[in-house]
Every structure is written in structure tokens, then in C-alpha cells.
Write a protein that holds these residues in place. Structure first.
Motif, short mmCIF file in Angstrom:
data_model
loop_
_atom_site.label_atom_id
_atom_site.label_comp_id
_atom_site.label_asym_id
_atom_site.label_seq_id
_atom_site.Cartn_x
_atom_site.Cartn_y
_atom_site.Cartn_z
N LYS A 181 -13.24 -1.01 -6.59
CA LYS A 181 -12.74 -1.87 -7.68
C LYS A 181 -11.32 -1.46 -8.04
N ILE A 182 -10.64 -2.38 -8.77
CA ILE A 182 -9.36 -1.99 -9.36
C ILE A 182 -9.68 -1.40 -10.72
N THR A 183 -9.43 -0.13 -10.89
CA THR A 183 -9.84 0.49 -12.16
C THR A 183 -8.69 0.61 -13.14
N ALA A 184 -7.48 0.43 -12.66
CA ALA A 184 -6.37 0.47 -13.61
C ALA A 184 -5.23 -0.38 -13.07
N PHE A 185 -4.48 -0.98 -13.95
CA PHE A 185 -3.39 -1.87 -13.53
C PHE A 185 -2.29 -1.76 -14.57
N GLY A 186 -1.11 -1.46 -14.14
CA GLY A 186 -0.03 -1.36 -15.12
C GLY A 186 1.21 -0.75 -14.51
N LYS A 187 2.12 -0.35 -15.37
CA LYS A 187 3.34 0.25 -14.87
C LYS A 187 3.07 1.70 -14.46
N VAL A 227 0.86 -1.18 0.00
CA VAL A 227 0.00 0.00 0.00
C VAL A 227 0.90 1.23 0.00
N ALA A 228 0.65 2.14 -0.93
CA ALA A 228 1.56 3.28 -1.04
C ALA A 228 0.79 4.59 -1.17
N HIS A 229 1.39 5.62 -0.62
CA HIS A 229 0.82 6.97 -0.77
C HIS A 229 1.72 7.86 -1.60
N ARG A 230 2.97 7.46 -1.74
CA ARG A 230 3.96 8.35 -2.35
C ARG A 230 4.53 7.74 -3.62
N PRO A 231 4.89 8.56 -4.56
CA PRO A 231 5.52 8.05 -5.78
C PRO A 231 6.77 7.25 -5.46
N SER A 232 7.52 7.68 -4.46
CA SER A 232 8.77 6.98 -4.15
C SER A 232 8.51 5.53 -3.75
N THR A 233 7.44 5.31 -2.97
CA THR A 233 7.11 3.94 -2.57
C THR A 233 6.59 3.15 -3.76
N VAL A 234 5.82 3.82 -4.59
CA VAL A 234 5.26 3.14 -5.76
C VAL A 234 6.38 2.57 -6.61
N GLN A 235 7.48 3.31 -6.66
CA GLN A 235 8.55 2.87 -7.54
C GLN A 235 9.26 1.60 -7.06
N LEU A 236 8.94 1.17 -5.85
CA LEU A 236 9.44 -0.12 -5.38
C LEU A 236 8.81 -1.26 -6.16
N ALA A 237 7.61 -1.01 -6.66
CA ALA A 237 6.80 -2.10 -7.21
C ALA A 237 7.00 -2.24 -8.71
N ASP A 238 6.75 -3.47 -9.20
CA ASP A 238 6.83 -3.70 -10.63
C ASP A 238 5.63 -3.06 -11.33
N ARG A 239 4.47 -3.28 -10.72
CA ARG A 239 3.27 -2.70 -11.32
C ARG A 239 2.39 -2.07 -10.25
N VAL A 240 1.42 -1.29 -10.71
CA VAL A 240 0.58 -0.56 -9.79
C VAL A 240 -0.89 -0.89 -10.05
N ALA A 241 -1.66 -1.08 -8.95
CA ALA A 241 -3.11 -1.25 -9.08
C ALA A 241 -3.79 -0.04 -8.47
N LEU A 242 -4.68 0.54 -9.22
CA LEU A 242 -5.37 1.74 -8.74
C LEU A 242 -6.76 1.35 -8.25
N MET A 243 -7.07 1.69 -7.00
CA MET A 243 -8.39 1.35 -6.46
C MET A 243 -9.29 2.57 -6.47
N GLN A 244 -10.53 2.33 -6.87
CA GLN A 244 -11.50 3.41 -6.93
C GLN A 244 -12.89 2.80 -6.79
#
Lengths: 602, 593
Positions: free
Chosen positions: B559-565, B539-556
Motif C-alpha cells: 500500500k501507499i502508507t504516506a504521501f507528501g513532500k 522509482v528512487a533509492h536515494r535522497p538525491s533522486t527523490v529531490q527531483l520529485a514534487d512529492r513522495v509516495a512511500l510504499m509498504q
């Protein structure tokens, strides 16, 4: 070793002087809570003296008047004496019961007044003690002082006190009655004091030791229990259940064993008292019976003696138990008096200055700060923050940013130098005055039980619904609050677990907003916010901070954008101090940090 | 509810405790017998007094007096022995029952799901485990035993009184009878007030707790006085309730002490009259008086024994409130075993709503589909309150999906024992819970057999090297009873704990929120090596943490409304930009003035 305040309060073996000091202060405390009610205490004592004296004399009335005088007369056909004595008996019984009943009510009022006094005094005092005290003493102990220890005193007052006094007086009056009725029987009772003394001393000595042990053992059980329940997520996630169960089981058994021991002491003491009572009564009966046969004693008097003797030992158990509850109340009293002896390291001024309308000009004049353990956090520095300026404080963890902020909000006082607000040393301002001018919002967004609206209104007690809503709007909290089941009236406790960390922080921002201070300090107040919320807060802050002084501490440099001036701190020193634009353009530490931060953004 | 059904209910409630008292029961019953015997002995003593008194004349010899006195002595000693016997029989088993109940409650509580603990404040659970259980113990080994013994004693005692004189016995009975009605009425009213005072003092304790935990907020706003006033008002309310209680008690005392005295007074008068008519001897009268004294305590005690029974009933009720709670999230009947997990984590159409959520509210999670390949790390992004933390808690069954399923390596997580599931998935929470134990124990909690090297490695990854500098290094005790650590330090230790567990799947809930920028960067660098080999949901709030991950899931909206790099989403998804990017609405970086 000093026993001042709460130092060394866990120590069990005390030296003579230490014992004396601790006892003196708990007696002082006791005196101070008793003083306001002392007149009523005399009245209640008079009530119980009257009641018990009557009770004892009723037995005397039966024995010597009714049986020995009225009865023979009645057998001869003259009922006058019988009428007279029986009615006297009934009136006496009614009066004694009424006195006792009145005493119970009267004593409860005194006890409750003492408790109310002690309770609010302790609460008020802990609220006054500085943050430094709370940080070192830990919340668990503060809470236990205000709950367990007060409870032990209440127990003493409620049951122990009343019953002990009533029981003691009963014994004294019974003894007097016995002396008047038949000194020989009293002599026999005196002999029984020898085994009674040894039995009681044995009991007290053993219970005192084991009593302490039970308190320690039960505290361990409670601590482990609470830790498991409050950390249940981590317990489950890391499969601590089984090892917990083993450990808890051991703690429970330890407590059971020592508790069983204490209970068994009662189990011997109580039959011991009965035994002494029965033997003494039999001896009285034997000696009395022989004297009745010789005509030296009347039947009624013998009956009176036996009745007196057989009820004489009844209050002993209460007396012995009183000693225990006194012990535990006393150790509670010692600890409470220790807390009350603590002086707030941040003291209220004796001759306060009055700052009617703060402008927000802050000066640090040759200020130096070190913790009470001597560790220096801020070496001497001087700093001037003009009214209305927004300052960003940046630097690594432990650089002293929060300490600087806490000096402004007077959580601490400096060791040397002065912190001034609009020219007044902060130490000259009353707490109330200072807090109206300076408000600090921290990362830890604590919510109190009550509604969301109550929590916002904490910043301004008595705020209208409209004010609360506009404060929430200003920090961007309005939308999520209206989405809660009961909107602003939602009880945060019931659903508190479900208000996310970020939402808590928004509520605490609204709380600061409504307080409308001249100086606002934000200590990592945006750390848990997600970016959209932070953006909203930033927009809100621009207007919020326009006409007031602000000190903003943030790890994330986005906040710096709204600052007029940046202070970079390292190891307690301010190493850079300029406008953000100039610092960024330069080659210093801030310039590097800013570059790294920008790179991390997208 | 009528009196009768209420009573039957209360007996049934109390009877529920029986299975836990099996071993103790024989001794408790023997204890009752001993208590009854003691009372009977006490009751028989006046009879010898009668013999003694009636037999005394000027010609009485020493032996004629000695015999009844020896009887009185013998019976008295025997009575004391019986009391000793009762206590000995009953006390120890009572403490075993208490300890047994306490362990049962604790085990049950650890087994109940997190959702249960969300609803129940730990203070409420604590009072059940302490006061309530010790009340049950006292009732079993004291209240119950004496209630039975004293009840029987009163009935027999009345019989004894009748044996001295049926007229006196009847007078006594008639005058004393109202005492029981008064007693019952008192119990009913007192129970309500006592409950009220318990609640009020519970509220006071909560105020105390909050005033201490929230001390910084109160200080910062200068609301110490405000909250003290509120506390004083509440405390005054409690005082009022306590005074009401005292008033009720004083009325009861009045009746309890005056009625037996009235009965005795009237009996005395009638007794003398009977003697004059030759229907009673002086010894009979003396024995009668003495017997009423013996009965005094059993009669007095009925009131408080009943109130104790009612309290015990409430305590048993409160105990079973917890014990009857369904486990909800239980182990399967036939658990599957997974020897070595590859680490594929799949969410299939996962729905979730809190049980107590109002009907009108939509599901918090409404159809989550997400697949994490072995070794892949996925960041979970969404606005605050959108259900990210809840989703992470579902994977280890801290909460249970409302519908849909979560699978690891193709196995539904409900098919695995919870302990096993949680040994494969390790978590780090945003608010880091540490236990009162050494640093070493805390970090190795999920993997007690780990080597010293693993420990050092985990601490290094989490940048928790500060632990070596603590007074006793890694053996320093922390937690409520030990050293207090800063939020950032705690968070790093919690992260080290998750890493040290060496799980196949790592779940991190905003694990770096309390760290400063520099430390965060160092932790991220170190974490990357771990994440290469481990499946991770972050679970991330910051771009820096997001960059740890291979891909990102966006919750809205559940539901997961977007999934990708990260870069793809940033380019294509407006909501994603809104959530994660510090670009302002206008597309400009919020610039420094």
C-alpha cells in the motif's frame, strides 16, 4: 593479416597462407581428438569393411551360385547345392547385419567420446581465458562456439561420418563385385562416371556457396528473434512491435529464399542420380541380354550385374550430403580451434609459489597498465596496502578505480612492474591459490540457475546449511530469503525475474562472505541496494572487514565511513591518499566531494 | 492412454497445422501422386525383366531384347522425372509454410504480455521458432508425402509379389510383418530417450550460457574449475543417453537389415522348388528378387518416417503451446482515442499478484491509491522487493492489474489501444535494454519523427554526450552485434530515449543507479526542466533522486502508507526515515571515523 586465435574469424575470402594456417590448426585439433580413439577407429573400420564386403558378396552369391549353379542342379533333382548355398546366404546375411549393428554401436561410442572430449576441453579453455578476451569477443560468440559449432561437428560424426564411410565402402565393394562378375558391365558403369562427375561437381559448387548464405541468413533471423524476446519490455514500452514485424518478416523471407534454393539443388541432384542409374542399368541390361542370347553370359550373372548397377548410385546422395556437413563442421572446427589457440593473457605459473595462509599485504611496485589496444589506463605508480587495512577508492567514472581493483584480483596483468601479495608476485601464484586469498564482488550480481543456497555456496563449495545461513545473516539477506516460497531452496531461475536487483546483490555479498578471503574487493557492490539494505551491509562489513584487507570502490561516499584510508583517483593517478578524517578536514578534492555528498543526504 | 486414442490425438494435433498450409496443400497432394507414380514405375520394371529373361534363348533376335530394354529405360527415365516432379512440387511450398509459421509465432510472441515472457526462457522460444518449424517443414514436404506414398507402395508391392507367386508372396509377408511391430515399439521407446537427450543438451546449453554471462563472478571466486567439473559430469550424462539411443538404433538396424534378407533367402529356396514343380519361371524368380529390392527402401523408411511424424507432432504441439496462450493483455474491442493527454495519472485501489504466486502469499500490491496531477512528479519509495517496479509496469500495461483501475485523464487505460497508451507514457528501466541499431535509432525509438534538435536535447539532458565521440558518432551501431557500452552509458542512453519520446507521462525506474555522483548531479539538474512540464513517476533509492520529485509516495506492505513532500515525511514518518535516510537508528549520521 594475422589469423592467429580468433582474429578475423569472420573473414570469408582467405589468402593462401591464411588458409594454410587455419587448416593446419584445425587439422591439429582434429588429430588431437582422434588420437585417443585411433585404435578403436581401426576396429570400427574393420567392422564396416567386413559388413559391406559381406553385403556385396551376398548379391554375388544369389547371382552366380544360387541361380546359375544351384538352380540348374535343383531342376535336375539335386537339392544339395541349393541347401548349401541358401544356408550360406542366410548365415552371411545374419553376419553382415550383426556387423553393421555392432558398428553402429561401436562408432557411437567413439563419436560420443570425441564430443565429450571436445566439449569439456572447449568449456575448460573458455573458463581459463581472461576477462579481457571475454569482453572483446562478446558472450554471443563464445556461446555460439560451444553450441552451434559443436553441434555441426556432432552432426558430421553422427550421421555424415558413419553413413559416408559405409556408403563409400559399399560403392567400392560393389565395383569390385562387378569387375569380378562381369568386366564389360563395369566398363559401362565407368562411362557413366562422366555425367556423374559433372552432376556432383555442379551440386557441390552450388551448395557450398548457398550453404554459407543460409548460415548467415539464419543467424540474422536468430539474432533478431533473441533480441526481441530478451528486450520485450523495451519493445512494448516503445512500441517497436510493428517495425520489428516488418524487419523480421524480411529476414525470414531472405532465409526462406536461400534455403529453398539449397533444397532445390537436392531436388535436382537426387533425380539426376536416379536418371544416371536407370540409364546405365538399361544399357547393362541390353548389352548383357545380347550376350546371354549368345551364351556368353549366364542369366544369374546378368541379374547380379543389374542389381549391382541399380544400387551402385544409392550412396552418392549421402556422399554429396556428407560434403556439406563436412563443410559446415569444418568451419565450426576452424573457429573452435581459433578459440583454443587463444592463450589466456593471464597465464598460470609454471613453477608456482605456495602461499599457505595469506595475510593480505598488497604492494603495487612501479605498476603500469594499458589495454592491449595501447590505451594507457594507469601510468606508473607504487602503492603499499598493509594487511588488514580497509581502503576506499573514490573518483569519477573512468579514473581507473576498477582497473586497479582488477589488477589485484588478477583479471589483468600489469604491463610493467609487479603486483605482490604477501611479497609474492601474483604471477607466481596458481589461480586456485590466488582466488582463495582474493575475492572480488562487483555490481553485476550474477545468479546461476539453482537454489539460493547453491548460489551462496558457490563461494565455498560444500558449505553446510548452517554456514550458508550465517553468511546470509551476516549481510542481512536472511530475512528476505526466508520470505521466498521455498526459503533457501527457492530456485532463482524460476523466480529469478522476481528477485530484485538489490536482493541479488545481497546474495552475492553472502557469497563473498562465505568465501572468507584474506583480501576482499568490493567494486560498486552496493550500487543497487536501497538504503536500509545498505545500512545492514555496512554493519555487516564492519565485522567482516575487521581482520582482512579490503578495497572498496563506491560512488556513494557512505561506504567511506568504514575505511581506514581513502585514495582519490583521477585520470589513472592517485591524487590524494590519507585517512578520511584528514582528507575531509583538508581542502582537496575529497573534501569537496564529501561536502556535496552530505548536503545531498537529507 | 490406449494406442488408438493416442494415434487419433496425434492426427488431430497434426491436423491443426492445416489452416497454415492451405496454399501449399494442392501441391503437396500432387507431390504424393508423383511420389506414388515414381514407385509404381519402379515396381513395374521387374515385370519387363521377367519377359526379357524368360524370352532369351539362343534364337532371340536383337529386336526381341531391345524392346523390353527400351521399356525398362523409358520407365526408369519416367521414374526419375516423377521424383524430380515430386521435389519441385513440394519443396518451395514447404518453405513458404515454414516462413508463414515463423512470422505467425513471432507476431504472437510480441503480442503476449511480459508475464508470459517471465515464465518462458527465450531459448525455449527460439528452439520452437527454429528447429521445430524446420522439422514441420521437412515433415510436410518429405515425411508426410513419403509416408503416404511408401505405405501405398508397400501394399501394392506385396500385391505384385503375389502376382509372381502367391506362395512366395505369403512367405515374404509372414516373415516381414514383425518388422512393423518392432518399428512401432522402437518409436515409442526411442521417443522418450530422444526427448531426454534433447532436454539434457538444452541444459548443457544453459550451463554454457551461464558460464559465459557469469564469467566475472566465476573468475572472482576462482570457480572455473568447479563449474567445469559440473559441466563435464552433465556432458557425460548426455553421452550416456546418446549411447542408449545408439544401442536402440543398432538393434533396429539389425532387424531392419536381417529380416528382409531372411525373407529373401527363404523365398529363393522355395522359389527354386516351385520352379522344379513348374509353378514358376526363372524370369518370375528374377522379377521376384528384383521387386523385393525395389520394396527394400520403402519398407526400411517406414521406421524413420514414423519417427519423423512423431517428432513433427511434438513440434506442432510445442508451436501451439505458444499460439494457444491467451493474449491476456489485449486491445479493447472499441478503443477510445485521446488526442492530447494532459497527463493526469490515477491509481484507484490497484491490486496485483503474479499468477503463479502461491495462494498463501498476500497480494504484492493490495489497494494502491495514488494521484498524479498533470505536470506533477512523484517519487516512489520503499524497501527492495516491495513492488515499486511492478507498479510502474502496470501503468503501461506491461502487466495487468488484478483488480482496481489505472486512469489517464479519467480514461481507464484498458479502454485505450496498447500502442496508443504507450505513445503517451514513456519508460526508462533500471536495466537498460538497447537494440542492435545506431545510437540515433535507439534514442529516437519512441519518436522516430523527432527533429535533430530533439535528439541533441535528449542526449544533453541524459548527459550522454559521449555518443558524439564514438567512432561513427550518432550512427555508431551498438548492441550485441555492435559496440559494447558500459552500464552507465547504457543507462544514460535509455534515459535519453525516454526523454526524446516527449511523452505526457514519464515513468523512470531508478534511472540513475549506475551513474557516478557527479554525472548523476548533472543529469538531475537537466532533468528538472523536463519534469516541470511532464507528469512523472520515479522509482528512487536515494535522497538525491527523490529531490527531483514534487512529492513522495512511500510504499509498504503493498500500500501507499504516506504521501507528501520529502521534508514533511522526513520529519513525521519513521518508516520513511528508515527507508531513505542515511541517519543511523540512533539518529546520527553515520560518521567518518
Amino acid at each position: 593479416m594475422s589469423m592467429h586465435g580468433v582474429q578475423n574469424e569472420e573473414k570469408i575470402e582467405l589468402s593462401k597462407e591464411e588458409t594454410k594456417a587455419v587448416r593446419a590448426r584445425s587439422m591439429r585439433l582434429l588429430g588431437s581428438v582422434i588420437r585417443p580413439v585411433r585404435n578403436r577407429l581401426w576396429v570400427s573400420l574393420a567392422l564396416v569393411v567386413g559388413a559391406q564386403a559381406l553385403r556385396v558378396s551376398l548379391t554375388w552369391l544369389i547371382a552366380t551360385k544360387i541361380i546359375d549353379e544351384a538352380l540348374p542342379q535343383a531342376l535336375k533333382g539335386s537339392f544339395d547345392m541349393l541347401w548349401f548355398t541358401v544356408i550360406a546366404y542366410l548365415l552371411g546375411a545374419i553376419a553382415s547385419s550383426a556387423l553393421i549393428s555392432f558398428f553402429v554401436r561401436f562408432a557411437a561410442r567413439i563419436n560420443q567420446d570425441i564430443m565429450l572430449n571436445l566439449r569439456t576441453r572447449l568449456f575448460r579453455h573458455t573458463q581459463k581465458l581472461s576477462v579481457e578476451f571475454h569482453e572483446t569477443y562478446t558472450s554471443g560468440r563464445v556461446i555460439s562456439r560451444q553450441t552451434n559449432d559443436l553441434d555441426s561437428i556432432m552432426e558430421l560424426l553422427n550421421s555424415g561420418g558413419n553413413e559416408m564411410i559405409a556408403g563409400l565402402l559399399y560403392m567400392i565393394f560393389t565395383a569390385i563385385g562387378l569387375i569380378l562378375l562381369d568386366p564389360t558391365s563395369f566398363g559401362i558403369v565407368l562411362v557413366s562416371f562422366v555425367p556423374l562427375f559433372f552432376l556432383t561437381r555442379w551440386f557441390q559448387k552450388n551448395t557450398r556457396l548457398n550453404y554459407r548464405k543460409t548460415r548467415v541468413a539464419s543467424a540474422k533471423v536468430i539474432v533478431h528473434f533473441v533480441e526481441t524476446m530478451t528486450g520485450i519490455r523495451a519493445v512494448k514500452a516503445f512500441r517497436k512491435e510493428n517495425s520489428n514485424e516488418v524487419k523480421y518478416s524480411d529476414l525470414v523471407e531472405d532465409y526462406r529464399a536461400v534455403n529453398a534454393k539449397v533444397i532445390q539443388l537436392f531436388g535436382i541432384f537426387d533425380p539426376g542420380l536416379i536418371l544416371i542409374g536407370r540409364i546405365t542399368a538399361a544399357v547393362v541390361l541390353l548389352v548383357g541380354g545380347l550376350r546371354v542370347a549368345d551364351g556368353d553370359l549366364k542369366i544369374g550373372a546378368l541379374l547380379g550385374c543389374v542389381l549391382y548397377v541399380s544400387s551402385f548410385y544409392d550412396p552418392m546422395e549421402q556422399l554429396a550430403m556428407f560434403y556439406n556437413s563436412f563443410q559446415s563442421a569444418n568451419s565450426g572446427l576452424e573457429k573452435i580451434s581459433g578459440v583454443l589457440e587463444e592463450k589466456p593473457s593471464v597465464e598460470e605459473p609454471t613453477n608456482p609459489a605456495v602461499l599457505a595462509e595469506a595475510k593480505g599485504h598488497i604492494e603495487f611496485d612501479k605498476v603500469r597498465f594499458a589495454y592491449s589496444n595501447g590505451k594507457e589506463v594507469l601510468p606508473e605508480f607504487t602503492l603499499d596496502i598493509p594487511a588488514g587495512q580497509t581502503i576506499a577508492l573514490v573518483g569519477t567514472t573512468g579514473a581507473g578505480k576498477s582497473t586497479l581493483a582488477k589488477l589485484v584480483s588478477r583479471f589483468y596483468d600489469p604491463i610493467d612492474g609487479q603486483v605482490r601479495l604477501d611479497g609474492y608476485d601474483l604471477r607466481l601464484l596458481t589461480d586456485e591459490n590466488l582466488r582463495r586469498a582474493v575475492v572480488m564482488v562487483t555490481q553485476e550480481a550474477y545468479l546461476f540457475s539453482g537454489s539460493v543456497a547453491d548460489n551462496i555456496a558457490l563461494g565455498k563449495p560444500g558449505a553446510s546449511a548452517l554456514e550458508i545461513e550465517s553468511a546470509a545473516r551476516a549481510v542481512g539477506a536472511h530475512d528476505f530469503i526466508t520470505a521466498l516460497p521455498d526459503g533457501y531452496d527457492t530456485d532463482v531461475n524460476k523466480r529469478g525475474g522476481r528477485v530484485s536487483a538489490g536482493q541479488r546483490q545481497l546474495i552475492s555479498f553472502a557469497r563473498a562472505f562465505i568465501a572468507d578471503p584474506a583480501v576482499l574487493i568490493l567494486d560498486e557492490a552496493t550500487a543497487s541496494l536501497d538504503i536500509p539494505s545498505e545500512r545492514l551491509v555496512q554493519h555487516g562489513l564492519k565485522t567482516l572487514l575487521a581482520d582482512r584487507t579490503a578495497i572498496i570502490i563506491a560512488h556513494r561516499l557512505s561506504t567511506v565511513s568504514i575505511a581506514d584510508r581513502v585514495l582519490v583517483m583521477e585520470h589513472g593517478r592517485i591524487i590524494e591518499d590519507d585517512s578520511p578524517a584528514k582528507l575531509i578536514a583538508g581542502t582537496g578534492k575529497f573534501s569537496k566531494m564529501h561536502k556535496a555528498w552530505r548536503d545531498s543526504l537529507v | 492412454m490406449s494406442e488408438k486414442t493416442a494415434k487419433a490425438g496425434s492426427i488431430r494435433t497434426l491436423a491443426r497445422i492445416l489452416p497454415y498450409t492451405k496454399k501449399a496443400l494442392p501441391r503437396i497432394i500432387l507431390g504424393m501422386v508423383a511420389a506414388l507414380a515414381a514407385h509404381m514405375l519402379a515396381l513395374s520394371i521387374p515385370n519387363f525383366l521377367r519377359g526379357l529373361v524368360d524370352g532369351i534363348t539362343s534364337k532371340t533376335t536383337f529386336d526381341q531384347i531391345l524392346t523390353p530394354v527400351l521399356w525398362v529405360l523409358g520407365l526408369g527415365v519416367l521414374e526419375a522425372l516423377m521424383v524430380l516432379g515430386r521435389r519441385w512440387l513440394v519443396l518451395t511450398p514447404g518453405t513458404h509454410v515454414e516462413a508463414n509459421l515463423r512470422r505467425t509465432l513471432y507476431a504472437k510472441l510480441q503480442n503476449l504480455p511480459v508475464a508470459f515472457h517471465d515464465r518462458w526462457p527465450s531459448g525455449q522460444l527460439l528452439s520452437r521458432s527454429t528447429q521445430d518449424l524446420s522439422l514441420i517443414r521437412r515433415w510436410l514436404s518429405f515425411g508426410l508425402v513419403l509416408l503416404v506414398a511408401n505405405g501405398i507402395t508397400i501394399v501394392i508391392g506385396l500385391g505384385v509379389l503375389y502376382s509372381y507367386s502367391w506362395i512366395l508372396g505369403t512367405i515374404f509377408l509372414v516373415i516381414v510383418a514383425p518388422l512393423w511391430i518392432i518399428g512401432f515399439r522402437f518409436e515409442k521407446d526411442y521417443h522418450i530417450t530422444a526427448r531426454k537427450s534433447q532436454d539434457q543438451s538444452g541444459d548443457l546449453a544453459t550451463s554454457v550460457e551461464q558460464s559465459v554471462h557469469g564469467i566475472r563472478v566465476l573468475k572472482a571466486f576462482g570457480r572455473g574449475g568447479f563449474i567445469t567439473e559440473k559441466f563435464a559430469r552433465d556432458a557425460a550424462e548426455l553421452r550416456k543417453t546418446e549411447l542408449t539411443k545408439a544401442r536402440m538404433v543398432s538393434v533396429l538396424w539389425w532387424y531392419l537389415s536381417v529380416i528382409p534378407e531372411l525373407a529373401l533367402g527363404v523365398s529363393l529356396f522355395v522359389g527354386v522348388w516351385l520352379m522344379q514343380n513348374g509353378q514358376l519361371t526363372i524370369g518370375g524368380l528374377v522379377a521376384f528378387i528384383f521387386t523385393t529390392r525395389v520394396l527394400h527402401w520403402p519398407m526400411d523408411s517406414i521406421g524413420f518416417l514414423l519417427s519423423m511424424t512423431i517428432d513433427a507432432q511434438t513440434a506442432v504441439e510445442r508451436f501451439f503451446e505458444v499460439l494457444d496462450e491467451p493474449i491476456g493483455i489485449d486491445d479493447p474491442n472499441k478503443a477510445l482515442k485521446v488526442e492530447k493527454l494532459e497527463g493526469r495519472l490515477v491509481f484507484e485501489d490497484v491490486h496485483f499478484r503474479y499468477q503463479d504466486a502461491p495462494e498463501s502469499e498476500p497480494d504484492l500490491l493490495s489497494g494502491i491509491n495514488l494521484e498524479l496531477q498533470p505536470g506533477e512528479s512523484v517519487a516512489l519509495i520503499g524497501v527492495t522487493g516491495c513492488g515499486k517496479t511492478t507498479l510502474t509496469a502496470l501503468a503501461t500495461r506491461l502487466y495487468e492489474v488484478t483488480s482496481g483501475s489505472i486512469k489517464v485523464d479519467g480514461v481507464d487505460i484498458r479502454e485505450l489501444n496498447r500502442i496508443e497508451l504507450r505513445s503517451h507514457i514513456a519508460m526508462a528501466f533500471e536495466d537498460a535494454t538497447l537494440f542492435s541499431a545506431s545510437i540515433r535509432e535507439n534514442v529516437l525509438l519512441g519518436n522516430p519523427d523527432a527533429s535533430e534538435e530533439d535528439l541533441h536535447e535528449a542526449l544533453a539532458i541524459a548527459q550522454a554526450q559521449f555518443a558524439y565521440d564514438l567512432p561513427e558518432g550518432l550512427d555508431t551501431k551498438i548492441g550485441e552485434e555492435g559496440l559494447s557500452l558500459s552500464g552507465g552509458q547504457r543507462q544514460r542512453l535509455a534515459l535519453a530515449r525516454a526523454v526524446a519520446a516527449k511523452p505526457a507521462i514519464l515513468v523512470l525506474d531508478d534511472p540513475l543507479s549506475a551513474l557516478d555522483v557527479d554525472t548523476e548531479a548533472m543529469v538531475e539538474d537537466a532533468l528538472r526542466t523536463v519534469l516541470k512540464a511532464t507528469t512523472a513517476l520515479i522509482v528512487a533509492h536515494r535522497p538525491s533522486t527523490v529531490q527531483l520529485a514534487d512529492r513522495v509516495a512511500l510504499m509498504q506492505d503493498g500500500k501507499i502508507t504516506a504521501f507528501g513532500k520529502h521534508s514533511e515525511l522526513l520529519a513525521t514518518n519513521e518508516h520513511y526515515r528508515f527507508v531513505i535516510s542515511s541517519l543511523d537508528a540512533a539518529g546520527e549520521l553515520i560518521e567518518v571515523k
